[in-house]
Design a protein around this motif. Sequence first.
Motif, short mmCIF file in Angstrom:
data_model
loop_
_atom_site.label_atom_id
_atom_site.label_comp_id
_atom_site.label_asym_id
_atom_site.label_seq_id
_atom_site.Cartn_x
_atom_site.Cartn_y
_atom_site.Cartn_z
N TYR A 11 0.80 -1.21 0.00
CA TYR A 11 0.00 0.00 0.00
C TYR A 11 0.84 1.27 0.00
N VAL A 12 2.12 1.15 -0.22
CA VAL A 12 2.97 2.33 -0.30
C VAL A 12 2.73 3.00 -1.66
N GLU A 13 2.35 4.27 -1.63
CA GLU A 13 2.06 4.98 -2.88
C GLU A 13 3.33 5.25 -3.67
N PRO A 14 3.34 5.01 -4.98
CA PRO A 14 2.28 4.34 -5.74
C PRO A 14 2.30 2.84 -5.48
N VAL A 15 1.09 2.26 -5.48
CA VAL A 15 0.96 0.84 -5.18
C VAL A 15 1.57 0.03 -6.32
N THR A 16 2.55 -0.79 -6.00
CA THR A 16 3.23 -1.61 -7.01
C THR A 16 2.91 -3.08 -6.79
N VAL A 17 3.35 -3.88 -7.74
CA VAL A 17 3.10 -5.32 -7.66
C VAL A 17 3.90 -5.91 -6.51
N SER A 18 3.22 -6.74 -5.72
CA SER A 18 3.86 -7.40 -4.59
C SER A 18 3.75 -8.91 -4.75
N ALA A 19 4.41 -9.64 -3.87
CA ALA A 19 4.35 -11.10 -3.93
C ALA A 19 2.94 -11.60 -3.67
N ALA A 20 2.19 -10.92 -2.83
CA ALA A 20 0.81 -11.33 -2.55
C ALA A 20 -0.06 -11.20 -3.79
N GLN A 21 0.13 -10.14 -4.55
CA GLN A 21 -0.67 -9.99 -5.77
C GLN A 21 -0.28 -11.01 -6.82
N VAL A 22 1.01 -11.31 -6.94
CA VAL A 22 1.43 -12.34 -7.89
C VAL A 22 0.84 -13.69 -7.52
N THR A 23 0.82 -14.00 -6.23
CA THR A 23 0.22 -15.26 -5.77
C THR A 23 -1.26 -15.30 -6.10
N TYR A 24 -1.94 -14.16 -5.89
CA TYR A 24 -3.38 -14.10 -6.19
C TYR A 24 -3.63 -14.29 -7.69
N SER A 25 -2.80 -13.68 -8.54
CA SER A 25 -2.98 -13.81 -9.98
C SER A 25 -2.75 -15.25 -10.44
N LEU A 26 -1.72 -15.89 -9.88
CA LEU A 26 -1.47 -17.29 -10.24
C LEU A 26 -2.60 -18.19 -9.76
N SER A 27 -3.17 -17.88 -8.59
CA SER A 27 -4.29 -18.69 -8.09
C SER A 27 -5.52 -18.51 -8.96
N ARG A 28 -5.71 -17.33 -9.56
CA ARG A 28 -6.84 -17.13 -10.47
C ARG A 28 -6.69 -18.01 -11.71
N ILE A 29 -5.50 -18.04 -12.28
CA ILE A 29 -5.27 -18.85 -13.47
C ILE A 29 -5.40 -20.34 -13.15
N GLY A 30 -4.78 -20.75 -12.03
CA GLY A 30 -4.89 -22.15 -11.64
C GLY A 30 -6.31 -22.54 -11.26
N GLY A 31 -7.06 -21.61 -10.68
CA GLY A 31 -8.44 -21.91 -10.27
C GLY A 31 -9.35 -22.18 -11.45
N ILE A 32 -9.24 -21.37 -12.51
CA ILE A 32 -10.12 -21.60 -13.66
C ILE A 32 -9.73 -22.88 -14.39
N LEU A 33 -8.42 -23.18 -14.44
CA LEU A 33 -8.01 -24.44 -15.06
C LEU A 33 -8.53 -25.64 -14.27
N LEU A 34 -8.51 -25.54 -12.94
CA LEU A 34 -9.03 -26.62 -12.12
C LEU A 34 -10.53 -26.80 -12.31
N ILE A 35 -11.27 -25.69 -12.36
CA ILE A 35 -12.72 -25.75 -12.52
C ILE A 35 -13.08 -26.36 -13.87
N ILE A 36 -12.44 -25.89 -14.94
CA ILE A 36 -12.74 -26.41 -16.27
C ILE A 36 -12.33 -27.87 -16.37
N GLY A 37 -11.21 -28.23 -15.73
CA GLY A 37 -10.79 -29.63 -15.76
C GLY A 37 -11.78 -30.56 -15.07
N ILE A 38 -12.28 -30.13 -13.90
CA ILE A 38 -13.25 -30.96 -13.18
C ILE A 38 -14.56 -31.07 -13.97
#
Length: 211
Positions: free
Chosen positions: A149-176
């Motif tokens: 949250y330090v201005e300007p807000v930049t990409v952090s490890a938490a956001q990268v993890t969230y983005s990867l979980s979004r991609i993995g989540g849709i692949l898991l849903i479509i696979g099931i």
Amino acid sequence: MSNLEDRLTRALTDYPAEPSPDLFERVVESIAADRARRRILVQWSLVGLLVIAATVAAVLILTPRHENGTLAMPWWILEVATNLVLVAIALWLGPFIKRFGRAYAADVFHDNPLTGKSYIVLTDIVYYLIFTAYILFTLKVGPEAGWDYVEPVTVSAAQVTYSLSRIGGILLIIGILHGLNIVLMPVLGRLFSLNRRLPDRVGPARDRVEY
């Protein structure tokens, strides 16, 4: 040689095996259709590569840098890139599944070809609805509390993890869902086949009873 084997041998050797008159035309059309599909696949692959290259170039150009020269990527750039990746996966994976699913659906719904085609169309609609709903549900219009949250807000490890979980989540849903579809499709094909044959068997029986 037994009598049955002798009869089978005569039947197979004496049968006039004449080729179909339109066999050559069908083979030519099949080859042309296969070439057209390959050409379309190559074109879409090139378009996808160009889109990815343009996105990477735009990110590198628009992303500011720290004093030491390292990139200071704003959070929204990764969010937009993740959404573009999800859309690209949807546009690529849908036709890929459909291409190899047609033969399977044709085999399952061999007694009801029109039902098989309608089933493929309906599954395509469900597929894109799921992808659209998933993207809209997980879309972020502002940084999360756990991100930098330090201005300007930049990409952090938490956001990268969230983005990867979004991609993995849709692949898991479509696979099931795709696995369940593979298992349930033969059952549905069998039910449709029985429903179609049942009136043909019951109808003549009722006519005999009424007589």
